[in-house]
Design a protein around this motif. Structure first.
Motif, mmCIF file in Angstrom:
data_model
loop_
_atom_site.group_PDB
_atom_site.id
_atom_site.type_symbol
_atom_site.label_atom_id
_atom_site.label_comp_id
_atom_site.label_asym_id
_atom_site.label_seq_id
_atom_site.Cartn_x
_atom_site.Cartn_y
_atom_site.Cartn_z
ATOM 1 N N LYS A 99 42.575 38.853 60.603
ATOM 2 C CA LYS A 99 42.917 39.292 59.359
ATOM 3 C C LYS A 99 43.488 38.014 58.583
ATOM 4 O O LYS A 99 44.391 37.418 58.407
ATOM 5 N N ILE A 100 42.709 37.867 57.332
ATOM 6 C CA ILE A 100 43.065 36.905 56.725
ATOM 7 C C ILE A 100 44.140 37.686 55.146
ATOM 8 O O ILE A 100 43.608 38.202 54.525
ATOM 9 N N ASP A 101 45.220 36.621 54.728
ATOM 10 C CA ASP A 101 46.081 37.412 53.684
ATOM 11 C C ASP A 101 45.103 35.582 52.612
ATOM 12 O O ASP A 101 45.761 34.645 53.264
ATOM 13 N N THR A 102 45.680 36.062 51.472
ATOM 14 C CA THR A 102 45.305 34.969 50.960
ATOM 15 C C THR A 102 44.624 35.366 49.278
ATOM 16 O O THR A 102 44.944 36.726 49.147
ATOM 17 N N ASN A 103 45.212 34.448 48.305
ATOM 18 C CA ASN A 103 45.429 34.679 46.718
ATOM 19 C C ASN A 103 43.689 34.416 46.699
ATOM 20 O O ASN A 103 43.538 34.088 45.298
ATOM 21 N N GLY A 104 42.962 33.931 47.291
ATOM 22 C CA GLY A 104 41.717 34.043 46.659
ATOM 23 C C GLY A 104 40.800 32.967 46.688
ATOM 24 O O GLY A 104 39.530 32.959 45.643
ATOM 25 N N SER A 105 41.577 31.696 46.357
ATOM 26 C CA SER A 105 41.321 30.836 45.621
ATOM 27 C C SER A 105 40.110 30.067 46.163
ATOM 28 O O SER A 105 40.166 28.703 45.677
ATOM 29 N N SER A 106 40.330 30.099 47.489
ATOM 30 C CA SER A 106 38.802 29.423 48.153
ATOM 31 C C SER A 106 37.258 30.493 48.246
ATOM 32 O O SER A 106 37.565 30.447 49.689
ATOM 33 N N PRO A 107 36.716 30.949 48.126
ATOM 34 C CA PRO A 107 35.226 31.214 47.883
ATOM 35 C C PRO A 107 34.589 30.441 48.458
ATOM 36 O O PRO A 107 33.736 31.486 49.681
ATOM 37 N N GLU A 108 34.426 29.449 49.031
ATOM 38 C CA GLU A 108 33.688 28.688 49.765
ATOM 39 C C GLU A 108 34.237 28.933 51.605
ATOM 40 O O GLU A 108 33.101 28.773 51.745
ATOM 41 N N VAL A 109 35.431 28.822 51.599
ATOM 42 C CA VAL A 109 35.696 29.146 53.282
ATOM 43 C C VAL A 109 35.397 30.414 53.249
ATOM 44 O O VAL A 109 35.247 30.849 54.554
ATOM 45 N N MET A 110 36.029 31.003 52.443
ATOM 46 C CA MET A 110 35.269 32.518 52.800
ATOM 47 C C MET A 110 34.289 32.963 52.668
ATOM 48 O O MET A 110 34.162 33.800 54.571
ATOM 49 N N GLN A 111 33.622 33.085 52.630
ATOM 50 C CA GLN A 111 31.356 33.070 52.884
ATOM 51 C C GLN A 111 31.754 32.673 54.174
ATOM 52 O O GLN A 111 31.020 33.256 54.317
ATOM 53 N N LYS A 112 32.180 31.047 54.086
ATOM 54 C CA LYS A 112 31.704 30.614 55.600
ATOM 55 C C LYS A 112 32.081 31.605 56.608
ATOM 56 O O LYS A 112 31.336 32.098 57.583
ATOM 57 N N LEU A 113 33.989 32.492 56.584
ATOM 58 C CA LEU A 113 33.839 33.183 57.267
ATOM 59 C C LEU A 113 33.156 34.272 57.643
ATOM 60 O O LEU A 113 32.941 34.662 58.276
ATOM 61 N N LEU A 114 33.159 35.124 56.378
ATOM 62 C CA LEU A 114 31.932 36.017 56.252
ATOM 63 C C LEU A 114 30.237 35.846 57.146
ATOM 64 O O LEU A 114 30.565 36.342 57.685
ATOM 65 N N PHE A 115 30.044 35.012 56.588
ATOM 66 C CA PHE A 115 28.553 34.470 56.792
ATOM 67 C C PHE A 115 28.339 34.203 58.651
ATOM 68 O O PHE A 115 28.119 34.882 59.081
ATOM 69 N N LEU A 116 29.740 33.966 59.178
ATOM 70 C CA LEU A 116 30.055 33.625 60.977
ATOM 71 C C LEU A 116 30.450 34.684 61.503
ATOM 72 O O LEU A 116 31.038 34.835 62.981
ATOM 73 N N HIS A 117 31.324 35.765 60.292
ATOM 74 C CA HIS A 117 31.236 37.185 61.110
ATOM 75 C C HIS A 117 33.011 37.481 61.910
ATOM 76 O O HIS A 117 32.871 37.511 63.073
ATOM 77 N N LEU A 118 33.445 36.224 61.363
ATOM 78 C CA LEU A 118 34.711 35.818 61.598
ATOM 79 C C LEU A 118 35.878 36.423 61.038
ATOM 80 O O LEU A 118 37.595 36.810 61.506
ATOM 81 N N VAL A 119 35.798 37.292 60.268
ATOM 82 C CA VAL A 119 37.484 37.967 59.729
ATOM 83 C C VAL A 119 36.369 39.537 60.051
ATOM 84 O O VAL A 119 35.506 40.472 59.930
ATOM 85 N N ASN A 120 37.861 40.244 60.210
ATOM 86 C CA ASN A 120 37.819 41.412 60.317
ATOM 87 C C ASN A 120 38.333 42.719 59.057
ATOM 88 O O ASN A 120 38.058 43.557 58.526
ATOM 89 N N TYR A 121 39.217 41.924 58.489
ATOM 90 C CA TYR A 121 40.053 42.401 57.883
ATOM 91 C C TYR A 121 40.787 41.294 56.577
ATOM 92 O O TYR A 121 41.014 40.244 56.957
#
Length: 229
Positions: A99-121
């Motif tokens: 689970k990632i708690d985030t202020n949403g300021s790093s969309p490039e990092v989030m994109q990598k995490l989602l592409f690699l299927h690393l995030v569940n929530y």
């Protein structure tokens, strides 16, 4: 902002039943943040330095395999740290939900995490409407936040949107505008409002907040406002 690469994690909460819905989790509190929200009640984490390395944290998690379900990455802002994606990759390999708690300021990092299927929530902080975002966060990071929201919506993974409410910073009209913004993004589900915690040390010298919100008035047919005391 200079980051401490060797020890990015400020502290670790070894067990929680509150931070990941219906899961037993631990919380990693990452030091540092790229926002300075006036209501922030973790100034020691935002302005402090880390004490734990990735290696030390991984060692702890190895000892918790089959005992914990998930790892919550929080802060501060966890995704601004160097080598964050490789670290999450290693934790995922251990079999934990992420689970990632985030202020949403790093969309490039989030994109990598989602592409690699690393995030569940994901728990995404919606700090303020665009008109007040800079005043509340002392940053110009609204556009990255919006990009992160779009990425999560497209990924269709479980996530929540949440806002901390202080009556000196946001009005009910602001909250209505924020709900409307989410509707324009086709967000459907719960929208969590967290009341400001009076009588705690914060980054800004704020007066007491008048914590009264009409949830029924703010809720819509597709978005339900839920208060978290």
């Amino acid at each position: 902002m200079k980051e401490n690469v060797s020890t990015p994690i400020y502290s670790l909460t070894p067990f929680s039943l509150l931070d990941y819905p219906d899961k037993m989790a631990c919380i990693l509190w990452f030091a540092g943040c790229n926002m300075r929200c006036l209501y922030c009640y973790n100034p020691e984490i935002v302005q402090g330095k880390g004490t734990l390395s990735f290696e030390e944290t991984t060692s702890f998690l190895l000892s918790r395999k089959n005992l914990l379900d998930a790892v919550v990455f929080s802060g501060g802002e966890c995704m601004i740290h160097k080598n964050f994606v490789p670290f999450v990759t290693e934790i995922k390999k251990l079999g934990f939900l992420v689970k990632i708690d985030t202020n949403g300021s790093s969309p490039e990092v989030m994109q990598k995490l989602l592409f690699l299927h690393l995030v569940n929530y994901v728990a995404l902080d919606f700090k303020a409407p665009k008109s007040k975002f800079e005043a509340v966060t002392k940053s110009d990071l609204y556009e990255p936040f919006e990009k992160t929201l779009d990425l999560i919506l497209k990924a269709k993974i479980p996530f929540e949107v949440r806002t901390t409410y202080h009556s000196d910073l946001l009005t009910e009209e602001d909250l209505e505008a924020m709900v409307y913004f989410l509707e324009t993004k086709n967000y459907v589900g719960n929208y969590y409002i967290q009341y400001f915690r009076n009588n705690v040390d914060t980054l800004g010298k704020l007066e007491r907040s008048n914590n009264k919100i009409d949830c029924k008035k703010l809720s819509t047919p597709t978005i339900k406002i839920i208060l978290r005391e």
